[in-house]
Design a protein around this motif. Structure first.
Motif, PDB file in Angstrom:
ATOM      1  N   LEU A 165      22.042 -16.739  -2.529  1.00 56.68           N
ATOM      2  CA  LEU A 165      22.412 -15.980  -3.721  1.00 56.68           C
ATOM      3  C   LEU A 165      23.756 -16.451  -4.266  1.00 56.68           C
ATOM      4  O   LEU A 165      23.957 -16.491  -5.499  1.00 56.68           O
ATOM      5  N   SER A 166      24.689 -16.812  -3.379  1.00 52.19           N
ATOM      6  CA  SER A 166      25.982 -17.319  -3.850  1.00 52.19           C
ATOM      7  C   SER A 166      25.809 -18.621  -4.618  1.00 52.19           C
ATOM      8  O   SER A 166      26.397 -18.819  -5.692  1.00 52.19           O
ATOM      9  N   LEU A 167      25.012 -19.530  -4.061  1.00 50.02           N
ATOM     10  CA  LEU A 167      24.772 -20.805  -4.742  1.00 50.02           C
ATOM     11  C   LEU A 167      24.033 -20.582  -6.051  1.00 50.02           C
ATOM     12  O   LEU A 167      24.288 -21.258  -7.052  1.00 50.02           O
ATOM     13  N   SER A 168      23.128 -19.604  -6.073  1.00 52.98           N
ATOM     14  CA  SER A 168      22.405 -19.295  -7.303  1.00 52.98           C
ATOM     15  C   SER A 168      23.358 -18.783  -8.378  1.00 52.98           C
ATOM     16  O   SER A 168      23.261 -19.166  -9.556  1.00 52.98           O
ATOM     17  N   VAL A 169      24.296 -17.940  -7.993  1.00 54.70           N
ATOM     18  CA  VAL A 169      25.267 -17.409  -8.961  1.00 54.70           C
ATOM     19  C   VAL A 169      26.128 -18.531  -9.523  1.00 54.70           C
ATOM     20  O   VAL A 169      26.383 -18.615 -10.734  1.00 54.70           O
ATOM     21  N   ILE A 170      26.591 -19.444  -8.635  1.00 58.17           N
ATOM     22  CA  ILE A 170      27.415 -20.564  -9.091  1.00 58.17           C
ATOM     23  C   ILE A 170      26.626 -21.451 -10.039  1.00 58.17           C
ATOM     24  O   ILE A 170      27.127 -21.889 -11.083  1.00 58.17           O
ATOM     25  N   SER A 171      25.371 -21.740  -9.700  1.00 55.55           N
ATOM     26  CA  SER A 171      24.546 -22.620 -10.522  1.00 55.55           C
ATOM     27  C   SER A 171      24.191 -21.997 -11.868  1.00 55.55           C
ATOM     28  O   SER A 171      24.001 -22.714 -12.856  1.00 55.55           O
ATOM     29  N   ARG A 172      24.109 -20.660 -11.924  1.00 52.77           N
ATOM     30  CA  ARG A 172      23.691 -19.978 -13.160  1.00 52.77           C
ATOM     31  C   ARG A 172      24.867 -19.312 -13.874  1.00 52.77           C
ATOM     32  O   ARG A 172      24.679 -18.407 -14.668  1.00 52.77           O
ATOM     33  N   ARG A 173      26.063 -19.803 -13.550  1.00 55.71           N
ATOM     34  CA  ARG A 173      27.260 -19.162 -14.128  1.00 55.71           C
ATOM     35  C   ARG A 173      27.239 -19.216 -15.656  1.00 55.71           C
ATOM     36  O   ARG A 173      27.585 -18.236 -16.330  1.00 55.71           O
ATOM     37  N   ARG A 174      26.855 -20.358 -16.236  1.00 57.10           N
ATOM     38  CA  ARG A 174      26.782 -20.475 -17.698  1.00 57.10           C
ATOM     39  C   ARG A 174      25.751 -19.513 -18.264  1.00 57.10           C
ATOM     40  O   ARG A 174      26.000 -18.838 -19.274  1.00 57.10           O
ATOM     41  N   GLU A 175      24.574 -19.455 -17.636  1.00 57.86           N
ATOM     42  CA  GLU A 175      23.515 -18.541 -18.092  1.00 57.86           C
ATOM     43  C   GLU A 175      24.000 -17.091 -18.056  1.00 57.86           C
ATOM     44  O   GLU A 175      23.777 -16.320 -19.021  1.00 57.86           O
ATOM     45  N   ILE A 176      24.681 -16.715 -16.962  1.00 57.57           N
ATOM     46  CA  ILE A 176      25.168 -15.349 -16.831  1.00 57.57           C
ATOM     47  C   ILE A 176      26.211 -15.054 -17.902  1.00 57.57           C
ATOM     48  O   ILE A 176      26.229 -13.963 -18.515  1.00 57.57           O
ATOM     49  N   ALA A 177      27.100 -16.037 -18.176  1.00 67.13           N
ATOM     50  CA  ALA A 177      28.128 -15.851 -19.202  1.00 67.13           C
ATOM     51  C   ALA A 177      27.504 -15.630 -20.576  1.00 67.13           C
ATOM     52  O   ALA A 177      27.946 -14.774 -21.356  1.00 67.13           O
ATOM     53  N   ILE A 178      26.446 -16.403 -20.865  1.00 69.22           N
ATOM     54  CA  ILE A 178      25.772 -16.244 -22.168  1.00 69.22           C
ATOM     55  C   ILE A 178      25.128 -14.871 -22.267  1.00 69.22           C
ATOM     56  O   ILE A 178      25.192 -14.190 -23.303  1.00 69.22           O
ATOM     57  N   ARG A 179      24.492 -14.422 -21.176  1.00 69.84           N
ATOM     58  CA  ARG A 179      23.865 -13.100 -21.171  1.00 69.84           C
ATOM     59  C   ARG A 179      24.905 -12.015 -21.472  1.00 69.84           C
ATOM     60  O   ARG A 179      24.661 -11.088 -22.252  1.00 69.84           O
ATOM     61  N   LEU A 180      26.049 -12.123 -20.819  1.00 67.02           N
ATOM     62  CA  LEU A 180      27.095 -11.128 -21.046  1.00 67.02           C
ATOM     63  C   LEU A 180      27.648 -11.224 -22.468  1.00 67.02           C
ATOM     64  O   LEU A 180      27.980 -10.202 -23.092  1.00 67.02           O
TER      65      LEU A 180
END
Length: 806
Positions: free
Chosen positions: A703-718
Motif C-alpha cells: 500500500l505504501s508503494l501504491s501511494v507513492i506510485s499514484r501520488r500524482r493521481e491522488i493529487a489530481i483527485r484532491l
C-alpha cells in the motif's frame, strides 16, 4: 566473482535494507531448519540395525470383530517361522523390568527377554563378548543365567569396564547372572504391544540389558511379540500374503485361533508413527513461514530495483548487457539468502534447545536430534530456494528493462501497474498462508482450552505419585502395610495408597473376563489398588462398598482375588437392567479362570486419556492381587513438593534398598498426557505470530508503494474536489481487496491444514466455522490498521506541492 564483489558493495552501501532482508530470511530459514533437524533426527535417521527396511513386526489381529489380543503364543509364532519362506528368520521377544540391587536404593532397569535369533534379525553384533546361544535358553525347570548389558548401563553402573564379560550382576527375583556380552550404543526397545500397558513402558528408551527367554510350547498365554527379517528381494506384500495363508491354516487347525490373522508392518514405519503425526504437519506450517519471508524479501528487492532502474538504464547505455544485469540482481539476492542462512543456522542450536524443552515428552527419540552436516546442507539448500523465490522476479525485471523508457522516467522512479500487481500477488499469498497458520493455531488453542475444562473423574491437585518397589518379594505385606501407616501419620499428608495403574500413564492389565450373557473372551482393563485408592483420588463408591482393609498373607502365598469393584461404564454396558453388586464374573489369573464377586461400583474416571470417555474397568484389591512394581499415590494438604524428602525418608526407614523412580505430581502427569497438543499449539501459535508480522509488513509495503506510485493521481483527485475521506477509503479499499483475495485462497489451505491436525483436536472440528471466521476477522482488522498508515499519508497529500514536483 566480479558479480559477487559488486553485490557485496551494493549491500554495504545500503546497510538498512541489507539488515532487514537478512533478518527476514534468517527468521524463515532458521525456523525451517530447526524443524528439519527434528525431522532428520527423529524420522530420517535410521535405527542402528542392518538394512532396517527389511525388519518387519508381526502382530496377530482379529478379523471377526471380537476384542483383539495384542500378542501371540509361542507355538503360534514358531509355526510362522517354520513355514514362512519370505523371511530369513524370526525371533520372539517381550519387555520386562528388574532392579539392580544396591544397598543405598535399588535402580529400576528395563530389559528385553529374547530368543537367540533376535540379534540376527536386527543385524547387530555385541561390542564385547558374544550374543546368546541356543544353550543359553532356559528350560522350563531352569532360569536364565546369562545377560547382555546395554551400552548405557555398562557405562553408567560399571564404568565401561572392558573386563565385565564373565562377571556376575545381582538383580531382584533371579539368581546372579553372568555377563556374556555388551551391545553397542543406541540400541532401543522395539514396539511391544503386549507390554504397552506396563509401568514405565517406553519404546523409545535405551535397553538396559537383554536376557534369554524360555519357551513354553504348551502355554496359551499371548505374551510374545515377533519380528522377522525379509529375504533380499521379497516385498512386504509377498510376505503378508504368505503369512495370511499360514494364519488361515492355523485357524482351521486350532479353534482358539479362529478369526485371527497376522499383520506385518515395517519396523521403521512403526517407530516413526508418533513422530509422523506431530512433525509432518508442523513441517508444512514452517514451510509457509519460509515462503512468507521470501515474499517480503522479494518485495524489498523489487522496490530496490525500482530505485535503481535509472542506474540500470545508464549502464545499458554504456554497453552493459541485460544478461549481466540479470546475473548481478540474482547474485545480490543469493548473497542476501546466504547471509540469512548463516545467521539462521547460527540460531538453529538455540531454537532446537527451545523445541526440546517444550516438546521433550511429545516428541519421541529427541536425544537423537543433532545439529550436523545434514542441517547445514539443508540451510544452504534453503538459501538457494529463498534466493530463487525472492530474487527471480526483480532479476527478470532487470532483464526486461527498456533503457530509453527508464531514462525518460522521473528521477525517483515509481512502480507501474505490473510491479504493483506482482507485489499485490505476493501480499495475497502471504495473507493466505497467514490465515492457514492462524486458523491452525486457533483450532489447537481451542483444543487445549477444552482439555483444560475436562474433569477426569478424580482429583488432580496436591497429589504426588512415584514408583516404589521393595525388591525383596517376601516383604510385600510387611513393607507396604507399614509404608501406608507411616505416611498417613506424616504431617501434611491426608492419605496414601498403592496402585498398579496410575491414571493417564497407560498402565493397566488386560484380563480375560467371562460375563454371563456376554461373548466369551472379553479383554477388559483391570487395576490393582489398596482400599485407600478411591479416597485419595476423590472417586465415589456409587453402589455397594469398597474393599475391606484386610492385609492377611495367604497361607500358601498364592494370590486368590475373590472380590472386585467395577466402574459405572461397565455397569452400564454389561449390567444395564440390574445392579452389578453381588453378581459373579470369571477372571483368568495365571491361565486359570476364577470366580470373582462384584462388591461395589465406583464413579467413572478417564484413566486412559483425557480425550476418551471412561471405558469399562475392573479394580482388584492389591492385598489379593499384588504386582511387583507399583505406584505410591499420596494426597497432601498443600503443595506436595516440600514433603517429598520426608516421604522418601519414611520409605527408606523401612527398607533402605527400595527403588524409588519416576517421582511426579498428578498435575505433571496430566500435562504430559496432552503434551503433543500443547507442543503443537505453542509451535503453531509462534509460527502464526511470525507469519502475521511478516504478512502485515508485506501489506503495508504494497500500500505504501501504491501511494507513492499514484501520488500524482491522488493529487489530481484532491485538486478537482475529492474529499480526503474518499482518498482514505480508496487506499483502504485497495488493501481490503488484497486481504479478501488472500482470505479466499487461505480458507482452502486452512481446511487442508485442519485435516492434517485432526488427530490433535479435541472438542472442535477441523473445519470449525467459528475459528475460521474469528481468525479471518482478527487478521483483517489488524491488516486494515497496518494499511491505515499509508492511507492516511495519501489523504494528507498536498495537491499543489505534489503536482509542482511532478
Amino acid at each position: 566473482m566480479t558479480d559477487l564483489r559488486f553485490a557485496l558493495r551494493q549491500l554495504l552501501k545500503n546497510p538498512g535494507f541489507a539488515a532487514v532482508a537478512v533478518f527476514t530470511l534468517a527468521l524463515g530459514i532458521g525456523a525451517t531448519a530447526s524443524v528439519f533437524s527434528l525431522i532428520h533426527g527423529v524420522l530420517l535417521t535410521p535405527p542402528p540395525y542392518r538394512k532396517p527396511e527389511q525388519i518387519v513386526l508381526l502382530t496377530p489381529e482379529r478379523i471377526d470383530g471380537r476384542p483383539n489380543a495384542p500378542g501371540c503364543t509361542a507355538a503360534q509364532w514358531l509355526e510362522w517361522r517354520q513355514q514362512a519362506q519370505s523371511f530369513e528368520t524370526m525371533a520372539g521377544y517381550y519387555v520386562g523390568h528388574q532392579f539392580l540391587i544396591l544397598p543405598d536404593g535399588s535402580e529400576f532397569l528395563q530389559c528385553m527377554p529374547i530368543m537367540p535369533e533376535y540379534f540376527s534379525v536386527i543385524g547387530v553384533k555385541p561390542l564385547l563378548g558374544r550374543a546368546f546361544l541356543s544353550a543359553d535358553t532356559p528350560r522350563p525347570e531352569t532360569r536364565a543365567s546369562a545377560v547382555i548389558l546395554g551400552y548405557d548401563l555398562w557405562q553408567r553402573r560399571f564404568h565401561g569396564d572392558r573386563g565385565i564379560v564373565g562377571k556376575t550382576v545381582r538383580l531382584s527375583r533371579v539368581p546372579p547372572l553372568t555377563v556374556v556380552g555388551v551391545m553397542p550404543p543406541g540400541i532401543r526397545f522395539l514396539p511391544s504391544p503386549t507390554d504397552a500397558a506396563e509401568p514405565n513402558y517406553d519404546v523409545n528408551a535405551l535397553v538396559d540389558y537383554w536376557s534369554p527367554a524360555g519357551l513354553a510350547l504348551e502355554s496359551k498365554e499371548r505374551s510374545w511379540n515377533v519380528i522377522g527379517r525379509l529375504r533380499d528381494g521379497v516385498t512386504l506384500r509377498q510376505a503378508q500374503a504368505e503369512l495370511t495363508a499360514i494364519a488361515a491354516r492355523q485357524a482351521q487347525a486350532d479353534p482358539e485361533l479362529k478369526g485371527i490373522t497376522v499383520k506385518s508392518r515395517r519396523l521403521t514405519a512403526e517407530l516413526n508413527r508418533d513422530g509422523d503425526q506431530l512433525l509432518l504437519p508442523l513441517s508444512g506450517a514452517v514451510i509457509l513461514i519460509l515462503f512468507i519471508a521470501c515474499g517480503n524479501v522479494a518485495g524489498l528487492l523489487l522496490a530496490r530495483g525500482l530505485q535503481r532502474q535509472q542506474e540500470y538504464a545508464v549502464r545499458c547505455a554504456l554497453g552493459a548487457e541485460r544478461a549481466q544485469l540479470f546475473r548481478q540482481a540474482l547474485t545480490e539476492s543469493l548473497l542476501l539468502a546466504f547471509c540469512g542462512a548463516v545467521f539462521g543456522a547460527g540460531a538453529v542450536t538455540g531454537i532446537v534447545k527451545l523445541l526440546k524443552a517444550f516438546g521433550g515428552v511429545a516428541i519421541p527419540r529427541l536425544d537423537a536430534v543433532k545439529i550436523g552436516w545434514p542441517v547445514l546442507v539443508f540451510c544452504l539448500g534453503s538459501a538457494v530456494l529463498s534466493a530463487a523465490v525472492a530474487g527471480l522476479i526483480p532479476a527478470l525485471r532487470a532483464l526486461r528493462l527498456d533503457p530509453a523508457e527508464a531514462l525518460k522516467a522521473t528521477r525517483t522512479s515509481s512502480a507501474g501497474k505490473p510491479e504493483r500487481r506482482v507485489l499485490g500477488g505476493i501480499a495475497i499469498f502471504q495473507t493466505a498462508f497467514t490465515l492457514a497458520l492462524l486458523t491452525g493455531a486457533g483450532l489447537l488453542i481451542r483444543t487445549v482450552i477444552h482439555l483444560a475444562k475436562v474433569h477426569p473423574g478424580y482429583e488432580i491437585q496436591n497429589i504426588l505419585t512415584m514408583n516404589v518397589t521393595d525388591v525383596h518379594e517376601e516383604n510385600f505385606y510387611a513393607f507396604h502395610g507399614r509404608a501406608l501407616d507411616r505416611l498417613a501419620a506424616l504431617p501434611g499428608v491426608k492419605n496414601a495408597a498403592f496402585a498398579w495403574g496410575t491414571p493417564l500413564t497407560g498402565n493397566r492389565w488386560l484380563s480375560t473376563v467371562e460375563i454371563e450373557g456376554q461373548p466369551d473372551g472379553l479383554n477388559l482393563p483391570t487395576r490393582s489398588v489398596t482400599p485407600e485408592y478411591f479416597d485419595v483420588l476423590g472417586q465415589r463408591i456409587v453402589a455397594g462398598r469398597t474393599f475391606p482393609p484386610d492385609r492377611v498373607v495367604p497361607a500358601d502365598g498364592i494370590v486368590r482375588p475373590d472380590m472386585a469393584i467395577i466402574n459405572e461404564a461397565m455397569q452400564l454396558r454389561y449390567f444395564p437392567n440390574a445392579t452389578a453388586v453381588g453378581r459373579k464374573i470369571r477372571v483368568v489369573f495365571g491361565g486359570q479362570p476364577r470366580s470373582v464377586e462384584i462388591i461395589g461400583v465406583v464413579s467413572d474416571a478417564r484413566n486412559e486419556s483425557l480425550t476418551r470417555a471412561a471405558e469399562p474397568q475392573i479394580y482388584f484389591s492389591m492385598w489379593q492381587a499384588f504386582p511387583f512394581t507399583k505406584s505410591l499415590i499420596v494426597r497432601t494438604a498443600s503443595d506436595p513438593g516440600p514433603l517429598l524428602g520426608a516421604i522418601e525418608h519414611e520409605l527408606r526407614a523401612i527398607d533402605p534398598s527400595i527403588a524409588i523412580e519416576h517421582v511426579k505430581t498428578l498435575e505433571q502427569i496430566r500435562s504430559e498426557s496432552v503434551a503433543a497438543q500443547t507442543f503443537a499449539m505453542r509451535l503453531l501459535v509462534s509460527f502464526a505470530l511470525i507469519g502475521s508480522a511478516l504478512a502485515l509488513v508485506g501489506i503495508y509495503s504494497v500500500l505504501s508503494l501504491s501511494v507513492i506510485s499514484r501520488r500524482r493521481e491522488i493529487a489530481i483527485r484532491l485538486a478537482v474536489g475529492a474529499q480526503r475521506s474518499q482518498v482514505l477509503s480508496l487506499v483502504l479499499g485497495d488493501g481490503l481487496k488484497l486481504i479478501a483475495s488472500g482470505l479466499g485462497i487461505g480458507v482452502g489451505i486452512a481446511l487442508a491444514l485442519g485435516q492434517v491436525l485432526r488427530t490433535f483436536l479435541f472438542g472442535v472440528e477441523a473445519a470449525d466455522p467459528l475459528t475460521f471466521a474469528g481468525m479471518a476477522i482478527l487478521f483483517t482488522s489488524v491488516a486494515l490498521l497496518a494499511g491505515y498508515v499509508p492511507a492516511r499519508r495519501a489523504a494528507r497529500v498536498n495537491p499543489i506541492e505534489a503536482l509542482t514536483t511532478e
